[in-house]
Design an enzyme around this catalytic site. Structure first.
Site, short mmCIF file in Angstrom:
data_model
loop_
_atom_site.label_atom_id
_atom_site.label_comp_id
_atom_site.label_asym_id
_atom_site.label_seq_id
_atom_site.Cartn_x
_atom_site.Cartn_y
_atom_site.Cartn_z
CG HIS A 50 0.02 -5.41 -12.02
ND1 HIS A 50 -1.30 -5.23 -11.66
CD2 HIS A 50 0.68 -4.31 -11.57
CE1 HIS A 50 -1.43 -4.08 -11.02
NE2 HIS A 50 -0.24 -3.50 -10.96
CD GLU A 51 4.91 -3.66 -11.54
OE1 GLU A 51 5.39 -2.67 -12.14
OE2 GLU A 51 4.16 -3.55 -10.55
CG HIS A 68 1.99 -0.64 -14.21
ND1 HIS A 68 0.76 -0.04 -14.25
CD2 HIS A 68 2.05 -1.30 -13.02
CE1 HIS A 68 0.09 -0.33 -13.15
NE2 HIS A 68 0.85 -1.11 -12.39
#
Length: 240
Positions: free
Chosen positions: A52-53, A56
């Site tokens: 997820h990170e 980003h």
């Protein structure tokens, strides 16, 4: 205290900080003392929040902000993404409690919007990248389950199927929950695109208190119905 955690210790020919060793120790304790069917969800959660990170950071890099890359945050190495509370303490508490619901977060990747051509739109795409990646992981896990069961490689009660099913649920929870439009969740970056200017300023100020608001709403069960219904529908569609 910070100096103690940053102190380097040599182990197996490599240097680790005291904080790194504590994290590794906590993970080893989890693996050795908790039944496989409980800690497998913990492992899936770690994978989900890291992807997820990184998503980003990759989107920010694609849009012109190389901050995350410069700071080594585009790596899949868990140690560079671990948040003591969100990646270790909270998930371990949930695992030890025996709950079937697991949630957590990794250390947010640094993003500097001024590097984007359009700051608000750029932040929208950066925000969407995280939940979108979790949806891709959930879809991938569902397809693997179908392949394994269809070809009778493993049975439905096999630990691999259990792990993949956990991956589906965890990634769906992260994707849906993070798209709730309350700062600092990803959904707040998306809704900023359509807010009038005076509300945008308010939304940015709200971010200072947003985490407490979100945690309070979670404690009160405000999102239970949304998550349960959304996940039920999504799982049925993915595994049909």
């Amino acid at each position: 205290m910070k100096i103690i955690f940053e102190k380097r210790v040599s182990l197996l020919g490599k240097l680790f900080s005291v904080f790194d060793l504590l994290i590794l120790g906590a993970f080893a304790y989890t693996v050795l003392t908790i039944p496989v069917n409980q800690w497998i969800g913990f492992v899936m959660l770690i994978i989900a929040v890291i992807f997820h990170e990184v998503a980003h950071g990759l989107m920010a890099y694609f849009l012109g902000d190389s901050t995350a890359k410069t700071q080594g945050r585009l790596s899949l190495n868990p140690l560079v993404h671990i948040d003591p509370l969100g990646t270790v303490i909270l998930p371990l508490i949930l695992v030890l409690s025996g709950t079937s619901f697991l949630f957590g977060w990794a250390k947010p990747v640094p993003v500097i919007p001024r590097y984007f051509k359009h700051e608000i739109i750029g932040m929208m795409w950066v925000a969407i990248a995280g939940p979108a990646t979790n949806l891709i992981l959930a879809f991938s896990a569902s397809q693997l389950i179908k392949i394994l069961l269809k070809n009778q490689i493993v049975g439905i009660d096999h630990i691999v199927i259990e792990g993949l099913f956990s991956a589906i649920i965890i990634n769906l929870v992260l994707a849906i929950f993070n798209m709730i439009p309350i700062p600092p969740l990803d959904g707040s970056r998306v809704i900023m695109v359509v807010l009038p200017d005076f509300l945008k300023r308010f939304w940015l100020q709200l971010e200072h208190y947003g985490l407490y608001i979100v945690m309070g709403l979670v404690y009160l069960g405000a999102f239970n119905s949304l998550l349960q219904r959304s996940i039920k529908i999504s799982v049925e569609w993915l595994l049909q």
